[in-house]
Scaffold this active site. Structure first.
Site, mmCIF file in Angstrom:
data_model
loop_
_atom_site.group_PDB
_atom_site.id
_atom_site.type_symbol
_atom_site.label_atom_id
_atom_site.label_comp_id
_atom_site.label_asym_id
_atom_site.label_seq_id
_atom_site.Cartn_x
_atom_site.Cartn_y
_atom_site.Cartn_z
ATOM 1 N N GLY A 234 59.592 10.162 -11.948
ATOM 2 C CA GLY A 234 59.243 10.490 -10.563
ATOM 3 C C GLY A 234 59.747 9.444 -9.604
ATOM 4 O O GLY A 234 60.208 8.367 -10.001
ATOM 5 N N GLY B 28 58.711 7.933 -5.568
ATOM 6 C CA GLY B 28 57.901 7.997 -4.356
ATOM 7 C C GLY B 28 58.607 7.270 -3.233
ATOM 8 O O GLY B 28 59.781 6.892 -3.373
ATOM 9 N N ALA B 29 57.876 7.060 -2.157
ATOM 10 C CA ALA B 29 58.485 6.424 -0.985
ATOM 11 C C ALA B 29 58.874 4.975 -1.265
ATOM 12 O O ALA B 29 59.757 4.428 -0.620
ATOM 13 C CB ALA B 29 57.504 6.488 0.171
ATOM 14 N N GLY C 243 59.612 3.553 -4.492
ATOM 15 C CA GLY C 243 60.405 3.251 -5.686
ATOM 16 C C GLY C 243 60.259 4.334 -6.746
ATOM 17 O O GLY C 243 59.679 5.391 -6.492
ATOM 18 N N VAL D 8 59.379 5.794 -10.792
ATOM 19 C CA VAL D 8 58.395 5.663 -11.867
ATOM 20 C C VAL D 8 59.080 6.047 -13.184
ATOM 21 O O VAL D 8 59.801 7.050 -13.245
ATOM 22 C CB VAL D 8 57.170 6.577 -11.618
ATOM 23 N N LYS E 154 55.666 1.807 -12.640
ATOM 24 C CA LYS E 154 56.040 2.098 -11.258
ATOM 25 C C LYS E 154 56.790 0.877 -10.735
ATOM 26 O O LYS E 154 56.228 -0.213 -10.663
ATOM 27 C CB LYS E 154 54.775 2.360 -10.445
ATOM 28 N N ASP F 50 45.064 7.284 0.934
ATOM 29 C CA ASP F 50 46.285 8.078 0.763
ATOM 30 C C ASP F 50 46.035 9.232 -0.211
ATOM 31 O O ASP F 50 46.811 9.473 -1.127
ATOM 32 C CB ASP F 50 47.426 7.169 0.261
HETATM 33 N N1 LIG Z 1 50.889 7.055 -14.187
HETATM 34 C C1 LIG Z 1 51.739 8.088 -14.101
HETATM 35 N N2 LIG Z 1 51.886 8.958 -15.113
HETATM 36 C C2 LIG Z 1 52.740 9.998 -15.025
HETATM 37 N N3 LIG Z 1 53.504 10.274 -13.945
HETATM 38 C C3 LIG Z 1 53.391 9.445 -12.897
HETATM 39 C C4 LIG Z 1 52.528 8.308 -12.909
HETATM 40 N N4 LIG Z 1 52.620 7.676 -11.703
HETATM 41 C C5 LIG Z 1 53.502 8.390 -10.985
HETATM 42 N N5 LIG Z 1 53.973 9.447 -11.682
HETATM 43 C C6 LIG Z 1 54.973 10.435 -11.241
HETATM 44 O O1 LIG Z 1 55.865 9.807 -10.359
HETATM 45 C C7 LIG Z 1 55.831 10.437 -9.067
HETATM 46 C C8 LIG Z 1 56.021 9.397 -7.989
HETATM 47 O O2 LIG Z 1 54.873 8.593 -7.928
HETATM 48 P P1 LIG Z 1 54.648 7.509 -6.789
HETATM 49 O O3 LIG Z 1 53.248 7.008 -6.925
HETATM 50 O O4 LIG Z 1 55.754 6.515 -6.839
HETATM 51 O O5 LIG Z 1 54.906 8.292 -5.451
HETATM 52 P P2 LIG Z 1 54.096 9.431 -4.678
HETATM 53 O O6 LIG Z 1 52.636 9.166 -4.787
HETATM 54 O O7 LIG Z 1 54.574 10.787 -5.168
HETATM 55 O O8 LIG Z 1 54.616 9.245 -3.196
HETATM 56 P P3 LIG Z 1 54.308 8.022 -2.206
HETATM 57 O O9 LIG Z 1 54.824 6.783 -2.844
HETATM 58 O O10 LIG Z 1 55.058 8.432 -1.014
HETATM 59 O O11 LIG Z 1 52.810 8.000 -1.993
HETATM 60 C C9 LIG Z 1 54.483 11.158 -9.020
HETATM 61 O O12 LIG Z 1 54.522 12.254 -8.136
HETATM 62 C C10 LIG Z 1 54.305 11.574 -10.475
HETATM 63 O O13 LIG Z 1 55.016 12.774 -10.728
#
Ligand SMILES: Nc1ncnc2c1ncn2[C@@H]1O[C@H](COP(=O)(O)OP(=O)(O)OP(=O)(O)O)[C@@H](O)[C@H]1O
Length: 235
Positions: free
Chosen positions: A18, A20-21, A23, A25, A40, A124
């Site tokens: 995945g 997010g904003a 970086g 994961v 992450k 959030d």
């Molecule tokens: N612990 C985890 N286990 C499995 N997948 C994960 C985990 N953490 C994150 N992900 C996956 O990675 C994606 C990105 O997560 P991240 O927390 O970086 O960003 P976000 O919450 O989607 O967006 P933002 O950073 O803008 O709040 C998630 O939508 C999820 O699909």
């Protein structure tokens, strides 16, 4: 010839799961125990290696195993949730039945109640920050913007007005936060209400509106438009 495995601390990096904003994961393997975790990677060294999540233990909050700081990135080691986020769930399967929304939200509330009892405001809440395990247990994640509640959380360090996350989070923000009156526990509950709408309809409230017009409605209306086909207990 296959590539040399990339390691971070005692974790062997796997595929990207995945972005997010802040970086990417990755899935990763603990080379001491064989446990699969999520890493992450946050590009800058920021406040994200938060002490907030480090001190939490609850079945509905993603487990935090620590962090590894490298030259370039902060690597946050987390419990791996095979189901990904509930945002992924609605993207893959479409909107969710009222009954299942109830099951997901009940668990989220248990995690949020625990967090609030520790004087922490998440700040959030949205489907992208609710992860699920393969057996459907929902876990609150992404504590990079959480803060201890000291009577009134100011806008300082708020995710809401950062240029990056502004566009992502806007539809979930409580009116008092938009009007710069600070976030409280109630602001998390407001965002959770918006998440209920998101899960039930497949999209965030005011999704189709431009940001200025959505902000106007968010501040001036009693609540976001409620789903037409929701049963009275929701409304
Ligand atoms: N612990 C985890 N286990 C499995 N997948 C994960 C985990 N953490 C994150 N992900 C996956 O990675 C994606 C990105 O997560 P991240 O927390 O970086 O960003 P976000 O919450 O989607 O967006 P933002 O950073 O803008 O709040 C998630 O939508 C999820 O699909």
């Amino acid at each position: 010839m296959s590539q040399e495995p990339r390691t971070i601390g005692h974790y062997q990096l796997g595929d990207s799961i995945g972005r997010g904003a802040y970086g990417a994961v990755y899935r990763a393997l603990d080379i001491h125990t064989g446990q699969v975790v999520a890493i992450k990677q946050v590009i800058t060294e920021g406040e994200d290696k938060d002490d907030v999540i480090a001190s939490t233990t609850h079945p509905n909050i993603v487990k935090y195993y620590g962090y590894v700081q490298t030259e370039k990135d902060l690597n946050i080691i987390l419990e791996y949730c095979e189901g990904g986020s509930l945002q992924n769930t609605i993207s893959k399967f479409g909107q969710i039945s009222e009954k299942l929304v109830g099951i997901f939200i009940y668990q989220t509330l248990a995690g949020l109640d625990y967090l609030h009892s520790k004087e922490v405001i998440h700040r959030d809440i949205k489907a992208a920050n609710l992860l699920s395990t393969k057996s459907g247990i929902v876990k609150l994640s992404d504590f990079g913007t959480s803060r201890l509640y000291d009577g009134k959380v100011t806008m300082a360090g708020s995710p809401y007005w950062g240029t990056l996350s502004y566009q992502y989070n806007i539809k979930f923000i409580a009116p008092e936060v938009i009007t710069m009156n600070g976030a409280t526990r109630a602001s998390d509950i407001w965002s959770l209400g918006c998440t209920v709408i998101q899960l039930f309809t497949g999209e965030a409230p005011y999704q189709k509106m431009t940001v200025p017009s959505a902000l106007f409605h968010m501040v001036n209306n009693d609540c976001p438009p409620l789903p037409q086909n929701a049963s009275p207990v929701i409304i």
